[in-house]
Design a protein around this motif. Structure first.
Motif, short mmCIF file in Angstrom:
data_model
loop_
_atom_site.label_atom_id
_atom_site.label_comp_id
_atom_site.label_asym_id
_atom_site.label_seq_id
_atom_site.Cartn_x
_atom_site.Cartn_y
_atom_site.Cartn_z
N ASP A 219 -5.25 5.71 -2.77
CA ASP A 219 -4.90 4.70 -1.77
C ASP A 219 -5.90 3.54 -1.76
N GLU B 260 -6.32 11.84 -3.23
CA GLU B 260 -5.26 11.06 -2.60
C GLU B 260 -5.83 9.80 -1.95
N VAL C 238 -1.16 -0.65 7.43
CA VAL C 238 -1.18 0.56 6.59
C VAL C 238 -2.45 0.59 5.75
N GLU C 239 -2.83 -0.56 5.19
CA GLU C 239 -4.08 -0.61 4.42
C GLU C 239 -5.27 -0.20 5.29
N ALA D 82 1.92 -4.04 6.22
CA ALA D 82 1.11 -3.64 5.06
C ALA D 82 -0.38 -3.72 5.40
N PRO E 80 0.80 -1.23 0.00
CA PRO E 80 0.00 0.00 0.00
C PRO E 80 0.83 1.28 0.00
N TRP E 81 2.04 1.22 -0.49
CA TRP E 81 2.87 2.41 -0.62
C TRP E 81 3.70 2.29 -1.89
N THR E 82 4.31 3.37 -2.28
CA THR E 82 5.13 3.40 -3.50
C THR E 82 6.55 3.81 -3.15
N THR E 83 7.41 3.70 -4.15
CA THR E 83 8.78 4.19 -3.99
C THR E 83 8.74 5.72 -4.02
N ARG F 137 -5.50 1.24 -4.69
CA ARG F 137 -4.32 0.37 -4.52
C ARG F 137 -4.65 -0.78 -3.57
N CYS G 18 5.42 -0.94 -5.07
CA CYS G 18 6.27 -1.82 -4.28
C CYS G 18 5.55 -3.15 -4.13
N GLN H 209 -5.22 3.48 5.80
CA GLN H 209 -5.60 4.19 4.59
C GLN H 209 -7.12 4.16 4.38
#
Length: 103
Positions: A86, A82, A44-45, A41, A17-20, A89, A26, A48
């Motif tokens: 999220d 935003e 975080v999900e 993860a 659930p995040w990007t570089t 994703r 990722c 979000q």
């Protein structure tokens, strides 16, 4: 490795659930959901999705206020975009896992 060979490999990976810093996705390679990174993860999900609910509530309040100025509306729309990114994703990641494990 060819692009055709990469697709099956990506299907075995968990979309995180995040990007570089460059905005690229990722992925996590794991045999199960019990690893520390997988549990992070999951957390975080969940955060979000909770944040998305809060942003939705706030955005609706701004849109319902006829006195809300352009700045407030733009802020609400920015946060909503935003959050939607999220949530999409999270949905993609979970959808891939449901499909992979036959759930």
């Amino acid at each position: 490795m060819s692009a055709a060979e990469e697709i099956p490999m990506l299907e075995q990976l968990r979309l995180l659930p995040w990007t570089t810093p460059e905005g690229k996705p990722c992925y996590l390679s794991t045999d199960g959901g019990g690893s520390k990174l997988s549990l992070l993860a999951d957390d975080v999900e969940a955060a979000q999705l909770d944040s998305g609910e809060q942003v939705l509530t706030g955005s609706r309040a701004v849109l319902a206020d006829p006195k809300a100025g352009e700045r407030a509306v733009r802020f609400a729309l920015t946060r909503a975009a935003e959050s939607l990114q999220d949530v999409l994703r999270v949905a993609a990641s979970r959808g891939r896992r449901v499909h992979r494990y036959g759930g």
